[in-house]
Design a protein around this motif. Structure first.
Motif, short mmCIF file in Angstrom:
data_model
loop_
_atom_site.label_atom_id
_atom_site.label_comp_id
_atom_site.label_asym_id
_atom_site.label_seq_id
_atom_site.Cartn_x
_atom_site.Cartn_y
_atom_site.Cartn_z
N ASP A 1 24.99 -88.41 29.88
CA ASP A 1 24.73 -89.89 29.49
C ASP A 1 25.08 -90.99 30.32
O ASP A 1 26.36 -91.38 30.21
N PRO A 2 24.27 -91.24 31.21
CA PRO A 2 24.88 -92.52 32.43
C PRO A 2 25.43 -93.73 31.50
O PRO A 2 26.70 -93.98 32.09
N GLU A 3 25.18 -94.15 30.52
CA GLU A 3 25.64 -95.07 29.70
C GLU A 3 27.19 -94.84 29.19
O GLU A 3 27.90 -95.46 29.24
N LYS A 4 27.14 -93.73 28.75
CA LYS A 4 28.39 -93.29 27.83
C LYS A 4 29.58 -92.53 28.96
O LYS A 4 30.73 -92.90 28.72
N ASP A 5 28.97 -91.81 29.79
CA ASP A 5 29.76 -91.03 30.72
C ASP A 5 30.29 -91.52 32.05
O ASP A 5 31.14 -91.09 32.65
N LEU A 6 29.46 -92.75 32.38
CA LEU A 6 29.83 -93.30 33.68
C LEU A 6 30.16 -94.79 33.47
O LEU A 6 29.38 -95.61 32.84
N ILE A 7 31.41 -95.25 33.95
CA ILE A 7 31.85 -96.67 34.03
C ILE A 7 31.38 -97.41 35.20
O ILE A 7 31.90 -96.97 36.14
N PRO A 8 30.72 -98.35 34.92
CA PRO A 8 30.24 -99.28 36.28
C PRO A 8 31.44 -99.98 36.80
O PRO A 8 32.40 -100.44 35.92
N ILE A 9 31.51 -100.02 38.26
CA ILE A 9 32.79 -100.60 38.80
C ILE A 9 32.36 -101.85 39.53
O ILE A 9 32.70 -102.68 39.30
N ALA A 10 31.19 -101.74 40.42
CA ALA A 10 30.72 -102.61 41.43
C ALA A 10 29.80 -102.21 41.94
O ALA A 10 29.19 -101.07 42.12
N GLN A 11 28.78 -103.48 42.05
CA GLN A 11 27.48 -103.08 43.04
C GLN A 11 27.89 -103.37 44.23
O GLN A 11 28.40 -104.22 44.78
N VAL A 12 27.10 -102.53 45.09
CA VAL A 12 27.23 -102.36 46.62
C VAL A 12 25.83 -102.89 47.16
O VAL A 12 24.91 -101.96 47.27
N GLY A 13 25.52 -104.08 47.72
CA GLY A 13 24.35 -104.27 48.44
C GLY A 13 23.09 -104.48 47.44
O GLY A 13 23.12 -104.26 46.45
N ALA A 14 22.39 -105.21 47.95
CA ALA A 14 21.05 -105.36 47.10
C ALA A 14 19.84 -105.23 48.16
O ALA A 14 19.87 -105.79 49.27
N ALA A 15 18.69 -104.58 47.85
CA ALA A 15 17.52 -104.73 48.79
C ALA A 15 16.41 -103.81 48.00
O ALA A 15 16.45 -103.83 46.83
N GLY A 16 15.24 -103.88 48.70
CA GLY A 16 13.92 -103.19 48.23
C GLY A 16 13.89 -101.77 48.82
O GLY A 16 14.95 -101.13 49.25
N ILE A 17 12.80 -101.02 48.99
CA ILE A 17 12.50 -99.95 49.63
C ILE A 17 11.28 -100.17 50.59
O ILE A 17 10.63 -101.34 50.35
N LEU A 18 11.37 -99.51 51.32
CA LEU A 18 10.21 -99.22 52.48
C LEU A 18 9.24 -98.43 52.36
O LEU A 18 9.28 -97.13 52.08
N LEU A 19 7.94 -99.06 52.54
CA LEU A 19 6.76 -98.19 52.36
C LEU A 19 6.30 -97.96 53.99
O LEU A 19 6.06 -98.90 54.68
N VAL A 20 6.41 -96.76 54.43
CA VAL A 20 5.94 -96.30 55.83
C VAL A 20 5.02 -95.14 55.89
O VAL A 20 4.81 -94.48 55.25
N ALA A 21 4.48 -95.52 57.24
CA ALA A 21 3.37 -94.30 57.56
C ALA A 21 3.43 -93.67 58.94
O ALA A 21 3.98 -94.67 59.95
N ASN A 22 3.12 -92.65 59.23
CA ASN A 22 3.09 -91.97 60.48
C ASN A 22 1.97 -92.94 61.41
O ASN A 22 0.69 -93.21 60.87
N PRO A 23 2.19 -93.24 62.59
CA PRO A 23 1.12 -93.98 63.33
C PRO A 23 -0.14 -93.58 63.48
O PRO A 23 -1.22 -94.09 63.81
#
Length: 331
Positions: free
Chosen positions: A118-140
């Motif tokens: 259970d991520p909420e119960k079994d893992l304790i948040p410590i710190a966020q590292v970075g912020a960004a989006g994701i990339l949509l890419v295609a073969n040329p």
């Protein structure tokens, strides 16, 4: 009340106080003596992927500060569940930590009915590292220059265009399923175990289009081996300022992704707080901030561990809402 009764009550009170002190003493001693051996930072990424790169940007200076090795241990697969499960079941002693993308924390619980932890119960948040989006890419070879090129081809050729992501439940999977739902596209999902494998197949045109993390494809985009079609998130990112966001192209996806560092439940608060302080300081240092931005991410606002935990809850409402709206499954 007799003297004997008073004596008995005082004795009982003393025993309760001593029992309480005895319970807290081991945790206090543990955190006072921490760290006295190497720390393992488990990352659900293969070597060379964005998660691995960012983890090492933090691990190297953290090793110097703590005067103990912080060893990056890659455990890719299952959109971070393999790594997360390993850390969730580790001892809460500050010697095993998790470096995970937001999708592994926020989306996995929605699409997996039988989570091994259970991520909420079994893992304790410590710190966020970075912020960004994701990339949509295609073969040329596809000829795609932007999101609308991909949509037009997919509409004209139902079932002929497959897309890649770095796993079922990843934010890339979520983003493309949202695009498919909005525009009525028939595109098969090809999930990969790691982003380097995915990028290799995109370059080889084994799969024509896909979502990747924000950093891994940058060298290949600059050298013309991949075309950047768009990014998700709230802004254009440092290394892709010339790439329009999907929101600018008609598909609204403003949620930002991030990496986070987590500890197993039971980890002493003193260790959590120290790690949060040091990781926030490292990200803002003159030595590390430019390296994060060079990898196409920004440094987030400094937060305490408790504040990071609250921000995760807010992000969960957005990400899990999107996952439920698109009926995200292994598509």
């Amino acid at each position: 009340m007799t003297n004997r009764s008073i004596t008995r009550r005082l004795a009982l009170l003393s025993s309760l106080v001593l029992a309480s002190l005895g319970a807290t003493a081991p945790a206090q001693a543990q955190s006072d003596n921490w760290p006295n051996r190497p720390i393992r930072l488990v990352v659900p990424s293969a070597a060379g992927a964005g998660g691995d790169i960012f983890a090492r940007l933090i691990a190297t200076p953290l090793s110097e500060i703590l005067k103990q090795p912080v060893v990056v241990d890659g455990k890719p697969g299952a959109n971070g569940m393999i790594a997360s499960d390993m850390v969730a079941k580790a001892a809460g002693d500050g010697y095993t930590l998790l470096f995970a993308p937001s999708s592994a924390i926020l989306i996995n619980p929605v699409i997996n009915s039988k989570m091994p932890y259970d991520p909420e119960k079994d893992l304790i948040p410590i710190a966020q590292v970075g912020a960004a989006g994701i990339l949509l890419v295609a073969n040329p070879k596809t000829g795609f220059k932007n999101l609308n090129d991909m949509i037009a081809y997919a509409k004209a050729n139902p079932g002929k265009l497959a897309y890649a992501s770095w796993g079922t439940g990843s934010s890339g999977h979520l983003a493309m399923e949202g695009i498919k739902a909005k525009y009525g596209l028939d595109m098969a999902h090809v999930p990969y175990k790691s982003i380097p494998q995915e990028v290799t197949d995109l370059i080889g045109n084994n799969v024509p289009v896909g979502f990747t993390d924000i950093a891994s494809p940058i060298p290949h985009i600059r050298e013309g081996r991949l075309n950047a079609l768009g990014t998700t998130g709230s802004q254009r990112w440092p290394a892709t300022q010339d790439v329009p966001r999907l929101t600018e192209q008609g598909y609204k996806f403003d949620a930002d992704g991030w990496y986070g560092i987590f500890a197993p439940k039971g980890t002493p608060q003193a260790i959590i707080d120290r790690l949060a302080t040091e990781i926030n300081r490292i990200q803002r240092s003159d030595a590390v901030r430019p390296k994060i931005e060079a990898q196409n991410m920004i440094v987030p606002p400094a937060r305490t561990a408790a504040q990071f935990a609250e921000s995760i809850k807010a992000d969960a409402v957005i990400w899990q809402g999107l996952a439920k709206t698109t009926d995200l499954k292994d598509k």
